[in-house]
Design a protein around this motif. Structure first.
Motif, mmCIF file in Angstrom:
data_model
loop_
_atom_site.group_PDB
_atom_site.id
_atom_site.type_symbol
_atom_site.label_atom_id
_atom_site.label_comp_id
_atom_site.label_asym_id
_atom_site.label_seq_id
_atom_site.Cartn_x
_atom_site.Cartn_y
_atom_site.Cartn_z
ATOM 1 N N GLY A 21 40.982 83.692 59.912
ATOM 2 C CA GLY A 21 41.461 82.746 58.910
ATOM 3 C C GLY A 21 40.364 82.006 58.192
ATOM 4 O O GLY A 21 40.644 81.099 57.431
ATOM 5 N N THR A 22 39.095 82.350 58.403
ATOM 6 C CA THR A 22 38.008 81.626 57.769
ATOM 7 C C THR A 22 37.200 82.549 56.885
ATOM 8 O O THR A 22 36.816 83.645 57.276
ATOM 9 C CB THR A 22 37.091 80.995 58.830
ATOM 10 N N SER A 23 36.915 82.093 55.684
ATOM 11 C CA SER A 23 36.165 82.895 54.737
ATOM 12 C C SER A 23 34.730 83.113 55.180
ATOM 13 O O SER A 23 34.077 84.060 54.766
ATOM 14 C CB SER A 23 36.189 82.222 53.357
ATOM 15 N N LEU A 69 41.079 86.150 50.384
ATOM 16 C CA LEU A 69 41.240 86.781 51.695
ATOM 17 C C LEU A 69 42.280 87.896 51.585
ATOM 18 O O LEU A 69 43.418 87.658 51.164
ATOM 19 C CB LEU A 69 41.686 85.747 52.740
ATOM 20 N N GLY A 84 45.316 85.167 51.390
ATOM 21 C CA GLY A 84 45.104 83.833 50.849
ATOM 22 C C GLY A 84 44.338 83.910 49.544
ATOM 23 O O GLY A 84 43.278 84.539 49.477
ATOM 24 N N GLU A 119 45.620 79.351 55.852
ATOM 25 C CA GLU A 119 44.752 79.250 54.671
ATOM 26 C C GLU A 119 45.358 78.310 53.642
ATOM 27 O O GLU A 119 44.688 77.435 53.098
ATOM 28 C CB GLU A 119 44.555 80.640 54.063
ATOM 29 N N ARG A 123 44.004 74.479 52.692
ATOM 30 C CA ARG A 123 43.556 74.251 51.320
ATOM 31 C C ARG A 123 44.484 73.301 50.561
ATOM 32 O O ARG A 123 44.253 72.987 49.404
ATOM 33 C CB ARG A 123 43.482 75.584 50.563
#
Length: 281
Positions: A21-23, A69, A84, A119, A123
């Motif tokens: 879940g993290t860029s 994502l 995302g 995500e 955000r």
């Protein structure tokens, strides 16, 4: 309705998602905008064209600053589903870009759904109703407590609980909240009012602020004093159940007994509710 039992994630979604879940988990690469398509797990409702126009103007000037994502589309090599960043992708098309930066993650359906929700929640791309429905899906699908869920998305347990309570409002009031006519503060003020739909219409028509909405809700006629203590107990039970379950709850007394009604919007919501009520089934 699925019969499988979801995993228990005592440490929150990070135990499931890892870096998915993290860029920052992977260096971005470029893909053609035509190779991307909306994913099936998008928690947002329709995106306003005015919102896309503003973002497209920013992208023309500065490019896409946050990678999108995506995951490979199952059974269709060369195509990718957006997890995302659908808003950035659509705005990039308006800006007539040929390529966009992406992070590609190989996610199964359940993990992709969780990543899409996390995500968007992190955000702050969701309105209050979309946020509440996202929390409800994560709790129902993964069996998270409100505290673990709050830690996963960077929110307090009380924020998660108060947001879930909004799902107990009548659908017309939720629609006003979704389209921006009411704020989450307005909606919370109306939660315990005897006729939230009527009061919500007054708040919108008169342009009342949150304090004025609270005063209006407090002034609304309520049952007489002979029934007040019993009604207060019932209201407390209903509020607690709505907070725990994230759905509309009705409690009607009849003599020494009564009737408890749980409302669900669709089969997915019913599935999540059954998981909470029968965790060992």
């Amino acid at each position: 309705m699925s019969g499988r039992k979801p995993p228990r994630l005592g440490m929150g979604l990070s135990a499931l998602l890892g870096d998915a879940g993290t860029s920052a988990a992977q260096s971005p690469r470029s893909l053609a905008v035509t190779a991307l398509e909306p994913g099936p797990f998008q928690p947002r409702g329709p995106i306003a064209q005015s919102e896309l126009a503003d973002l497209a103007a920013s992208i023309r000037a500065h490019g896409v600053l946050q990678p999108i994502l995506v995951r490979p589309k199952p059974g269709n090599p060369g195509q990718y589903q957006i997890i995302g960043g659908e808003r950035r992708w659509r705005a990039s098309q308006l800006a007539q870009l040929h390529d966009v930066p992406v992070i590609v993650r190989d996610l199964d359906d359940r993990t992709a759904m969780a990543a899409a929700l996390v995500e968007n929640l992190q955000r702050q791309d969701l309105n209050a109703v979309e946020e509440a429905l996202g929390y409800q899906r994560l709790i129902g699908e993964f069996g998270l407590t409100q505290d673990a869920l709050g830690q996963s998305v960077g929110k307090s347990r009380s924020h998660v609980a108060n947001t879930l309570r909004l799902l107990g409002l009548p659908m017309p009031v939720r629609d006003m909240l979704s389209d921006g006519r009411l704020t989450a503060g307005h909606a919370r003020a109306l939660l315990t009012a005897p006729d939230p739909e009527r009061l919500a219409a007054l708040v919108v028509a008169k342009g009342l602020n949150v304090r004025q909405a609270e005063a209006l809700a407090n002034q609304a006629p309520r049952p007489g004093p002979s029934h007040r203590a019993r009604d207060t107990d019932s209201e407390a039970v209903v509020r607690d159940l709505m907070t725990r379950l994230g759905i509309k709850v009705e409690l009607r007394r009849s003599g020494r007994g009564g009737r408890l009604t749980l409302h669900y919007a669709d089969l997915d919501q019913l599935d999540g509710l059954l998981r909470l009520l029968m965790p060992d089934a």
